[in-house]
Motif scaffolding. Structure first.
Motif, PDB file in Angstrom:
ATOM      1  N   GLN A   1       0.832  -1.216   0.000  1.00 19.08           N
ATOM      2  CA  GLN A   1       0.000   0.000   0.000  1.00 19.08           C
ATOM      3  C   GLN A   1       0.860   1.258   0.000  1.00 19.08           C
ATOM      4  N   LYS A   2       1.910   1.249   0.798  1.00 17.09           N
ATOM      5  CA  LYS A   2       2.804   2.414   0.853  1.00 17.09           C
ATOM      6  C   LYS A   2       3.538   2.594  -0.473  1.00 17.09           C
ATOM      7  N   LEU A   3       3.979   1.495  -1.064  1.00 21.33           N
ATOM      8  CA  LEU A   3       4.652   1.555  -2.357  1.00 21.33           C
ATOM      9  C   LEU A   3       3.706   2.086  -3.431  1.00 21.33           C
ATOM     10  N   PHE A   4       2.480   1.610  -3.455  1.00 20.19           N
ATOM     11  CA  PHE A   4       1.497   2.078  -4.430  1.00 20.19           C
ATOM     12  C   PHE A   4       1.177   3.559  -4.213  1.00 20.19           C
ATOM     13  N   PHE A   5       1.039   3.965  -2.942  1.00 22.22           N
ATOM     14  CA  PHE A   5       0.782   5.368  -2.612  1.00 22.22           C
ATOM     15  C   PHE A   5       1.904   6.264  -3.138  1.00 22.22           C
ATOM     16  N   LYS A   6       3.146   5.887  -2.880  1.00 22.25           N
ATOM     17  CA  LYS A   6       4.282   6.690  -3.347  1.00 22.25           C
ATOM     18  C   LYS A   6       4.356   6.705  -4.865  1.00 22.25           C
ATOM     19  N   PHE A   7       4.055   5.578  -5.496  1.00 22.49           N
ATOM     20  CA  PHE A   7       4.067   5.506  -6.956  1.00 22.49           C
ATOM     21  C   PHE A   7       3.053   6.467  -7.555  1.00 22.49           C
ATOM     22  N   VAL A   8       1.855   6.507  -7.007  1.00 22.52           N
ATOM     23  CA  VAL A   8       0.806   7.399  -7.519  1.00 22.52           C
ATOM     24  C   VAL A   8       1.202   8.863  -7.333  1.00 22.52           C
ATOM     25  N   ILE A   9       1.746   9.197  -6.170  1.00 23.39           N
ATOM     26  CA  ILE A   9       2.158  10.575  -5.905  1.00 23.39           C
ATOM     27  C   ILE A   9       3.272  10.990  -6.857  1.00 23.39           C
ATOM     28  N   VAL A  10       4.284  10.147  -7.031  1.00 24.63           N
ATOM     29  CA  VAL A  10       5.389  10.467  -7.941  1.00 24.63           C
ATOM     30  C   VAL A  10       4.881  10.577  -9.367  1.00 24.63           C
ATOM     31  N   LEU A  11       3.962   9.723  -9.756  1.00 26.26           N
ATOM     32  CA  LEU A  11       3.390   9.787 -11.103  1.00 26.26           C
ATOM     33  C   LEU A  11       2.638  11.102 -11.337  1.00 26.26           C
ATOM     34  N   THR A  12       1.890  11.569 -10.335  1.00 24.90           N
ATOM     35  CA  THR A  12       1.188  12.851 -10.506  1.00 24.90           C
ATOM     36  C   THR A  12       2.179  14.001 -10.608  1.00 24.90           C
ATOM     37  N   TYR A  13       3.262  13.946  -9.842  1.00 22.88           N
ATOM     38  CA  TYR A  13       4.282  14.991  -9.961  1.00 22.88           C
ATOM     39  C   TYR A  13       4.957  14.938 -11.319  1.00 22.88           C
ATOM     40  N   LEU A  14       5.210  13.734 -11.817  1.00 18.78           N
ATOM     41  CA  LEU A  14       5.792  13.582 -13.154  1.00 18.78           C
ATOM     42  C   LEU A  14       4.900  14.228 -14.201  1.00 18.78           C
ATOM     43  N   LEU A  15       3.617  13.974 -14.117  1.00 16.01           N
ATOM     44  CA  LEU A  15       2.667  14.553 -15.063  1.00 16.01           C
ATOM     45  C   LEU A  15       2.626  16.078 -14.952  1.00 16.01           C
ATOM     46  N   ARG A  16       2.621  16.595 -13.729  1.00 13.10           N
ATOM     47  CA  ARG A  16       2.554  18.039 -13.539  1.00 13.10           C
ATOM     48  C   ARG A  16       3.799  18.738 -14.085  1.00 13.10           C
ATOM     49  N   VAL A  17       4.979  18.192 -13.800  1.00 10.95           N
ATOM     50  CA  VAL A  17       6.211  18.820 -14.284  1.00 10.95           C
ATOM     51  C   VAL A  17       6.304  18.697 -15.796  1.00 10.95           C
ATOM     52  N   THR A  18       5.913  17.550 -16.338  1.00 16.57           N
ATOM     53  CA  THR A  18       5.940  17.365 -17.786  1.00 16.57           C
ATOM     54  C   THR A  18       5.037  18.383 -18.475  1.00 16.57           C
ATOM     55  N   LEU A  19       3.845  18.572 -17.961  1.00 21.55           N
ATOM     56  CA  LEU A  19       2.933  19.555 -18.559  1.00 21.55           C
ATOM     57  C   LEU A  19       3.430  20.986 -18.384  1.00 21.55           C
ATOM     58  N   LEU A  20       4.190  21.231 -17.344  1.00 21.63           N
ATOM     59  CA  LEU A  20       4.753  22.565 -17.136  1.00 21.63           C
ATOM     60  C   LEU A  20       5.885  22.848 -18.124  1.00 21.63           C
ATOM     61  N   VAL A  21       6.692  21.843 -18.430  1.00 20.35           N
ATOM     62  CA  VAL A  21       7.843  22.012 -19.314  1.00 20.35           C
ATOM     63  C   VAL A  21       7.454  21.895 -20.788  1.00 20.35           C
ATOM     64  N   LEU A  22       6.363  21.221 -21.094  1.00 14.89           N
ATOM     65  CA  LEU A  22       5.979  20.950 -22.481  1.00 14.89           C
ATOM     66  C   LEU A  22       5.855  22.202 -23.353  1.00 14.89           C
ATOM     67  N   PRO A  23       5.190  23.268 -22.931  1.00 15.01           N
ATOM     68  CA  PRO A  23       5.118  24.439 -23.815  1.00 15.01           C
ATOM     69  C   PRO A  23       6.485  25.039 -24.139  1.00 15.01           C
ATOM     70  N   ILE A  24       7.380  25.043 -23.179  1.00 17.08           N
ATOM     71  CA  ILE A  24       8.722  25.580 -23.416  1.00 17.08           C
ATOM     72  C   ILE A  24       9.457  24.695 -24.411  1.00 17.08           C
ATOM     73  N   ALA A  25       9.367  23.378 -24.226  1.00 12.54           N
ATOM     74  CA  ALA A  25      10.026  22.447 -25.147  1.00 12.54           C
ATOM     75  C   ALA A  25       9.432  22.556 -26.547  1.00 12.54           C
ATOM     76  N   LEU A  26       8.119  22.727 -26.648  1.00  9.52           N
ATOM     77  CA  LEU A  26       7.486  22.888 -27.964  1.00  9.52           C
ATOM     78  C   LEU A  26       8.000  24.129 -28.687  1.00  9.52           C
ATOM     79  N   VAL A  27       8.114  25.215 -27.980  1.00  9.04           N
ATOM     80  CA  VAL A  27       8.607  26.452 -28.598  1.00  9.04           C
ATOM     81  C   VAL A  27      10.050  26.286 -29.054  1.00  9.04           C
ATOM     82  N   ILE A  28      10.886  25.713 -28.213  1.00  6.54           N
ATOM     83  CA  ILE A  28      12.300  25.555 -28.563  1.00  6.54           C
ATOM     84  C   ILE A  28      12.473  24.621 -29.751  1.00  6.54           C
ATOM     85  N   VAL A  29      11.779  23.493 -29.746  1.00  3.51           N
ATOM     86  CA  VAL A  29      11.950  22.506 -30.813  1.00  3.51           C
ATOM     87  C   VAL A  29      11.354  22.998 -32.128  1.00  3.51           C
TER      88      VAL A  29
END
Length: 177
Positions: A4-32
């Motif tokens: 349960q603790k492993l699954f909880f941490k996995f879900v939290i890290v996954l949501t942070y991954l998604l949030r940071v990815t969506l934050l960086v995506l517009p900048i990466a799109l403009v540069i590329v």
């Protein structure tokens, strides 16, 4: 570690991954997309398309999220409800007075703008390269509430900086050291 603790941490890290990815995506799109021609200097396999922007934003999001999770696990002792949050709240029971906490905060060089107003203490904790974090300490019959949050409400990754702040403050309040 239980499942349960492993699954909880996995879900939290996954949501942070998604949030940071969506934050960086517009900048990466403009540069590329604004890059003219192919990439030079040995990077000829990288083309100017959306796949590169998605990959770059995912890679940056992955690195930042993993570093955030590792730095939070390094602190140890955090309750599950505080895991990877930038806005931290901790409750501590103690016999120490609010005035003693105020004197200790004013003596510590890491804190600035320390004020005592209407039964609570507000301060700002110095941070390298960013604005200072907000700290608030209140008491109600020996039960202290210690809060620490980043300079902006939208700031969601702090690499356990605010948890380290509340942990140090609660340790002083509880043990007087």
């Amino acid at each position: 570690m239980n499942f349960q603790k492993l699954f909880f941490k996995f879900v939290i890290v996954l949501t942070y991954l998604l949030r940071v990815t969506l934050l960086v995506l517009p900048i990466a799109l403009v540069i590329v997309t604004t890059k003219e021609g192919g990439w030079r200097y040995g990077f000829t396999f990288i083309q100017n398309n959306l796949d590169v922007a998605f990959f770059v934003s995912f890679a940056i999001g992955f690195l930042v999220s993993m570093y955030h999770a590792v730095s939070f696990d390094e602190v140890e002792g955090a309750p599950a409800q505080n895991y990877m949050k930038s806005h931290q709240v901790v409750y501590v029971k103690s016999e120490i007075t609010l005035d003693e906490v105020l004197v200790w905060l004013k003596a510590d060089k890491n804190y600035k703008d320390v004020r005592h107003d209407n039964g609570f203490i507000t301060a700002r904790k110095k941070v390298h390269f960013l604005s200072a974090d907000k700290v608030q300490i209140t008491t109600d019959n020996g039960l202290y509430t210690v809060k620490s949050s980043p300079f902006a409400t939208w700031w969601f990754i702090d690499f356990a900086r605010n948890y380290k702040t509340v942990k140090a403050l609660s340790k002083f309040i509880k043990f007087g050291k």
